[in-house]
Design an enzyme around this catalytic site. Sequence first.
Site, PDB file in Angstrom:
ATOM      1  N   ARG A   1      -2.761 -14.685   4.568  1.00 41.90           N
ATOM      2  CA  ARG A   1      -3.440 -13.907   5.618  1.00 41.90           C
ATOM      3  C   ARG A   1      -2.793 -14.178   6.990  1.00 41.90           C
ATOM      4  O   ARG A   1      -2.585 -13.267   7.778  1.00 41.90           O
ATOM      5  CB  ARG A   1      -4.941 -14.190   5.644  1.00 41.90           C
ATOM      6  CG  ARG A   1      -5.653 -13.631   4.405  1.00 41.90           C
ATOM      7  CD  ARG A   1      -7.144 -13.887   4.425  1.00 41.90           C
ATOM      8  NE  ARG A   1      -7.844 -13.058   5.403  1.00 41.90           N
ATOM      9  CZ  ARG A   1      -8.181 -11.781   5.197  1.00 41.90           C
ATOM     10  NH1 ARG A   1      -7.865 -11.168   4.074  1.00 41.90           N
ATOM     11  NH2 ARG A   1      -8.830 -11.105   6.118  1.00 41.90           N
TER      12      ARG A   1
ATOM     13  N   HIS B   1      -2.194  -5.584   1.258  1.00 44.81           N
ATOM     14  CA  HIS B   1      -3.497  -6.212   1.035  1.00 44.81           C
ATOM     15  C   HIS B   1      -3.278  -7.716   0.863  1.00 44.81           C
ATOM     16  O   HIS B   1      -2.242  -8.129   0.347  1.00 44.81           O
ATOM     17  CB  HIS B   1      -4.118  -5.636  -0.251  1.00 44.81           C
ATOM     18  CG  HIS B   1      -5.316  -6.394  -0.727  1.00 44.81           C
ATOM     19  ND1 HIS B   1      -6.578  -6.162  -0.220  1.00 44.81           N
ATOM     20  CD2 HIS B   1      -5.457  -7.389  -1.642  1.00 44.81           C
ATOM     21  CE1 HIS B   1      -7.443  -6.978  -0.817  1.00 44.81           C
ATOM     22  NE2 HIS B   1      -6.781  -7.735  -1.683  1.00 44.81           N
TER      23      HIS B   1
ATOM     24  N   PHE C   1     -15.594   3.052   6.113  1.00 41.79           N
ATOM     25  CA  PHE C   1     -14.263   3.527   5.732  1.00 41.79           C
ATOM     26  C   PHE C   1     -14.014   3.481   4.220  1.00 41.79           C
ATOM     27  O   PHE C   1     -12.900   3.741   3.771  1.00 41.79           O
ATOM     28  CB  PHE C   1     -13.188   2.733   6.484  1.00 41.79           C
ATOM     29  CG  PHE C   1     -13.297   1.232   6.326  1.00 41.79           C
ATOM     30  CD1 PHE C   1     -12.796   0.592   5.205  1.00 41.79           C
ATOM     31  CD2 PHE C   1     -13.893   0.463   7.316  1.00 41.79           C
ATOM     32  CE1 PHE C   1     -12.881  -0.785   5.064  1.00 41.79           C
ATOM     33  CE2 PHE C   1     -13.988  -0.924   7.181  1.00 41.79           C
ATOM     34  CZ  PHE C   1     -13.485  -1.549   6.038  1.00 41.79           C
TER      35      PHE C   1
ATOM     36  N   LYS D   1       0.818  -1.215   0.000  1.00 40.47           N
ATOM     37  CA  LYS D   1       0.000   0.000   0.000  1.00 40.47           C
ATOM     38  C   LYS D   1       0.856   1.270   0.000  1.00 40.47           C
ATOM     39  O   LYS D   1       2.033   1.236   0.358  1.00 40.47           O
ATOM     40  CB  LYS D   1      -0.951  -0.046   1.209  1.00 40.47           C
ATOM     41  CG  LYS D   1      -1.893  -1.258   1.162  1.00 40.47           C
ATOM     42  CD  LYS D   1      -2.954  -1.218   2.246  1.00 40.47           C
ATOM     43  CE  LYS D   1      -3.869  -2.441   2.142  1.00 40.47           C
ATOM     44  NZ  LYS D   1      -4.997  -2.381   3.088  1.00 40.47           N
TER      45      LYS D   1
ATOM     46  N   THR E   1      -5.628  -7.381  10.485  1.00 41.17           N
ATOM     47  CA  THR E   1      -5.920  -6.132   9.765  1.00 41.17           C
ATOM     48  C   THR E   1      -5.336  -4.926  10.503  1.00 41.17           C
ATOM     49  O   THR E   1      -4.733  -4.048   9.884  1.00 41.17           O
ATOM     50  CB  THR E   1      -7.457  -5.964   9.638  1.00 41.17           C
ATOM     51  OG1 THR E   1      -8.002  -7.136   9.030  1.00 41.17           O
ATOM     52  CG2 THR E   1      -7.801  -4.739   8.799  1.00 41.17           C
TER      53      THR E   1
ATOM     54  N   ARG F   1       2.435  -6.798   8.654  1.00 37.40           N
ATOM     55  CA  ARG F   1       1.611  -5.671   9.103  1.00 37.40           C
ATOM     56  C   ARG F   1       2.108  -5.101  10.426  1.00 37.40           C
ATOM     57  O   ARG F   1       2.048  -3.898  10.656  1.00 37.40           O
ATOM     58  CB  ARG F   1       0.143  -6.101   9.185  1.00 37.40           C
ATOM     59  CG  ARG F   1      -0.510  -6.135   7.790  1.00 37.40           C
ATOM     60  CD  ARG F   1      -1.898  -6.699   7.815  1.00 37.40           C
ATOM     61  NE  ARG F   1      -2.649  -6.340   6.616  1.00 37.40           N
ATOM     62  CZ  ARG F   1      -3.854  -6.812   6.322  1.00 37.40           C
ATOM     63  NH1 ARG F   1      -4.445  -7.679   7.137  1.00 37.40           N
ATOM     64  NH2 ARG F   1      -4.471  -6.440   5.223  1.00 37.40           N
TER      65      ARG F   1
HETATM   66  P1  GDP Z   1      -8.292  -7.237   5.423  1.00 37.95           P
HETATM   67  O1  GDP Z   1      -8.957  -8.357   4.674  1.00 37.95           O
HETATM   68  O2  GDP Z   1      -7.478  -7.701   6.594  1.00 37.95           O
HETATM   69  O3  GDP Z   1      -7.468  -6.329   4.518  1.00 37.95           O
HETATM   70  O4  GDP Z   1      -9.426  -6.326   6.077  1.00 37.95           O
HETATM   71  P2  GDP Z   1     -10.880  -5.864   5.559  1.00 37.95           P
HETATM   72  O5  GDP Z   1     -11.307  -6.642   4.352  1.00 37.95           O
HETATM   73  O6  GDP Z   1     -11.775  -5.842   6.736  1.00 37.95           O
HETATM   74  O7  GDP Z   1     -10.673  -4.338   5.134  1.00 37.95           O
HETATM   75  C1  GDP Z   1     -10.060  -3.990   3.900  1.00 37.95           C
HETATM   76  C2  GDP Z   1      -9.103  -2.838   4.150  1.00 37.95           C
HETATM   77  O8  GDP Z   1      -9.839  -1.703   4.619  1.00 37.95           O
HETATM   78  C3  GDP Z   1      -8.057  -3.079   5.251  1.00 37.95           C
HETATM   79  O9  GDP Z   1      -6.931  -3.767   4.793  1.00 37.95           O
HETATM   80  C4  GDP Z   1      -7.730  -1.671   5.683  1.00 37.95           C
HETATM   81  O10 GDP Z   1      -6.826  -1.035   4.771  1.00 37.95           O
HETATM   82  C5  GDP Z   1      -9.075  -0.974   5.567  1.00 37.95           C
HETATM   83  N1  GDP Z   1      -9.810  -0.972   6.849  1.00 37.95           N
HETATM   84  C6  GDP Z   1     -10.335  -2.036   7.533  1.00 37.95           C
HETATM   85  N2  GDP Z   1     -10.954  -1.653   8.666  1.00 37.95           N
HETATM   86  C7  GDP Z   1     -10.844  -0.297   8.697  1.00 37.95           C
HETATM   87  C8  GDP Z   1     -11.291   0.706   9.615  1.00 37.95           C
HETATM   88  O11 GDP Z   1     -11.923   0.416  10.638  1.00 37.95           O
HETATM   89  N3  GDP Z   1     -10.966   2.004   9.308  1.00 37.95           N
HETATM   90  C9  GDP Z   1     -10.266   2.354   8.184  1.00 37.95           C
HETATM   91  N4  GDP Z   1     -10.003   3.650   7.958  1.00 37.95           N
HETATM   92  N5  GDP Z   1      -9.846   1.434   7.286  1.00 37.95           N
HETATM   93  C10 GDP Z   1     -10.115   0.130   7.550  1.00 37.95           C
END
Ligand code: GDP
Length: 139
Positions: free
Chosen positions: A87, A117, A59, A11, A93, A104
């Site tokens: 993962r 990602h 978000f 990212k 996350t 991370r």
């Molecule tokens: P991942 O599968 O671990 O990447 O997580 P998710 O699918 O839940 O979210 C996708 C992406 O959105 C994450 O990798 C973060 O960059 C972003 N993200 C997730 N949760 C939040 C949040 O609560 N706030 C913000 N600003 N970004 C978030």
Amino acid sequence: MSGNITFTMIKPTAISKGYTGKIIDQVIRGGFRIKAMKYTRLSKKEAQRFYAVHKERPFYESLTTFMSSGPIVAAILEKQNAVQAYRDYIGATNPEEAEEGTIRKLYGTSIEANAVHGSDSDENALVESGFFFSERERY
Ligand code: GDP
């Protein structure tokens, strides 16, 4: 049966902080084979399309602005059970909750700017790979 590819991006914040080489090295050391890779940048519209599954999340606006704010590295990775293995390897996350030594934890800045990602299903790994790479760009 689980698939053997996943899709990743480094990212914008991790790139601007100079972590690109360290992250790619850690990915390779984890036994993930690079099948395709490019240095590129998403427009806001492309980021919105890529993250369309998150359209209803609070978000979404912030995330798509962030992901189009600078260049990224996109890659297809190959390993047995790639989606889950990657993962597990990158960590939670939220970098604050990620295990010590994970990508991370080491290189994430915030829950949004969490360094990398990783696809969340085999189906999405295929869709996301197809977003960035043609068949002839995969080796
Ligand atoms: P991942 O599968 O671990 O990447 O997580 P998710 O699918 O839940 O979210 C996708 C992406 O959105 C994450 O990798 C973060 O960059 C972003 N993200 C997730 N949760 C939040 C949040 O609560 N706030 C913000 N600003 N970004 C978030």
